[in-house]
Design an enzyme around this catalytic site. Sequence first.
Site, PDB file in Angstrom:
ATOM      1  N   GLY A 183       0.931  -1.399   0.157  1.00 17.24           N
ATOM      2  CA  GLY A 183       0.116  -0.134  -0.123  1.00 17.24           C
ATOM      3  C   GLY A 183       0.653   1.487  -0.072  1.00 17.24           C
TER       4      GLY A 183
ATOM      5  N   ILE B 228      -7.132 -10.542 -10.800  1.00 19.06           N
ATOM      6  CA  ILE B 228      -7.788 -10.412 -12.070  1.00 19.06           C
ATOM      7  C   ILE B 228      -9.361  -9.807 -11.732  1.00 19.06           C
ATOM      8  CG2 ILE B 228      -8.760 -11.121 -14.278  1.00 19.06           C
ATOM      9  CD1 ILE B 228      -6.031 -12.611 -14.230  1.00 19.06           C
TER      10      ILE B 228
ATOM     11  N   HIS C  42       0.315   0.533 -13.256  1.00 19.63           N
ATOM     12  CA  HIS C  42       1.227  -0.815 -13.654  1.00 19.63           C
ATOM     13  C   HIS C  42       2.790  -0.231 -13.745  1.00 19.63           C
ATOM     14  CE1 HIS C  42       2.014  -4.792 -15.242  1.00 19.63           C
ATOM     15  NE2 HIS C  42       2.907  -4.059 -16.153  1.00 19.63           N
TER      16      HIS C  42
ATOM     17  N   GLU D 274     -11.209  -5.497 -19.375  1.00 22.40           N
ATOM     18  CA  GLU D 274     -11.071  -6.852 -18.824  1.00 22.40           C
ATOM     19  C   GLU D 274      -9.692  -7.491 -19.205  1.00 22.40           C
ATOM     20  OE1 GLU D 274     -15.252  -8.831 -19.593  1.00 22.40           O
ATOM     21  OE2 GLU D 274     -14.269 -10.301 -18.341  1.00 22.40           O
TER      22      GLU D 274
ATOM     23  N   ASP E 256      -4.256  -5.554 -17.625  1.00 22.02           N
ATOM     24  CA  ASP E 256      -3.179  -4.258 -18.092  1.00 22.02           C
ATOM     25  C   ASP E 256      -3.395  -3.869 -19.514  1.00 22.02           C
ATOM     26  OD1 ASP E 256      -2.066  -4.624 -15.431  1.00 22.02           O
ATOM     27  OD2 ASP E 256      -0.881  -6.146 -15.993  1.00 22.02           O
TER      28      ASP E 256
HETATM   29  C1  GAR Z   1       3.117  -1.213  -7.421  1.00 26.41           C
HETATM   30  O1  GAR Z   1       4.141  -1.312  -8.089  1.00 26.41           O
HETATM   31  C2  GAR Z   1       2.008  -1.386  -8.620  1.00 26.41           C
HETATM   32  O2  GAR Z   1       2.343  -0.981  -9.986  1.00 26.41           O
HETATM   33  C3  GAR Z   1       2.105  -2.960  -8.844  1.00 26.41           C
HETATM   34  O3  GAR Z   1       2.119  -3.401  -7.577  1.00 26.41           O
HETATM   35  C4  GAR Z   1       2.909  -2.646  -6.718  1.00 26.41           C
HETATM   36  C5  GAR Z   1       2.000  -2.286  -5.465  1.00 26.41           C
HETATM   37  O4  GAR Z   1       3.018  -1.470  -4.605  1.00 26.41           O
HETATM   38  N1  GAR Z   1       0.961  -3.535  -9.693  1.00 26.41           N
HETATM   39  C6  GAR Z   1       0.931  -4.465 -10.672  1.00 26.41           C
HETATM   40  O5  GAR Z   1       1.910  -5.113 -10.800  1.00 26.41           O
HETATM   41  C7  GAR Z   1      -0.352  -4.776 -11.200  1.00 26.41           C
HETATM   42  N2  GAR Z   1      -0.103  -5.380 -12.369  1.00 26.41           N
HETATM   43  P1  GAR Z   1       2.252  -0.770  -3.207  1.00 26.41           P
HETATM   44  O6  GAR Z   1       1.340  -1.632  -2.559  1.00 26.41           O
HETATM   45  O7  GAR Z   1       3.436  -0.572  -2.388  1.00 26.41           O
HETATM   46  O8  GAR Z   1       1.530   0.247  -3.729  1.00 26.41           O
END
Ligand code: GAR
Length: 208
Positions: free
Chosen positions: A12, A93, A110, A143, A146
Amino acid sequence: MLRVVVMVSGNGSNLQALIDTVHANPEVDAQIVLVVCSKDGARALERAAAAGIPCEVVALADPSERAARDARLAEVIGRARPDLVVMAGWMSIVTGTFLDAFPGRVINLHPSLLPAFPGMHAIEEAIAWGVRLTGVTVHIAEEAVDGGPPILQEPVPVLAGDTAETLAGRIHAVEHRLLSRCVTLYSQGRIHRDPAQPRRMIVDEGGS
Ligand code: GAR
């Protein structure tokens, strides 16, 4: 005021950036009205609680229950009456059952320059490919995983000797800034879909 729901799964840190730069910033006309987490016990839930933001956990116990989970997700988030739903590190998903409840109002963060490296391991795959440049994308969620139209993108160079950890550190710093900027632009009514070319978003950056 822009009512924002943030969807999270783990640490988060992007939620924290939104709390600090959007939610708690009197100059931005937006509030996080709900945080939805896919996992019990995630650090993101502590961050939301510390900021006094209501939280709900909507988990997927079994992949065969995705349709029911997505209906519940739509119901829980719908009750918060969001103008914008932000997937900020949401790692599960979602289907049309959920997305169709908030058409064009769900955005995803992403850690690559899409369409390169979609999926769960974008940073590791960028290192493995040996690309010189990767980055961050904020896009409309559709859907296809990414797959929706990009709203904001920013490149991040891959440096000699980078590991997934060192590259992730620089990508996260860009994510925090780009996602906050995106939600702020939404709150100012500066993001629209191009009526002439629906794959393309019109973003009025306002020169600032
Ligand atoms: C982030 O780097 C986000 O871009 C990635 O998860 C991480 C969450 O970090 N999301 C994906 O890879 C989605 N395909 P956080 O929980 O510290 O914000």
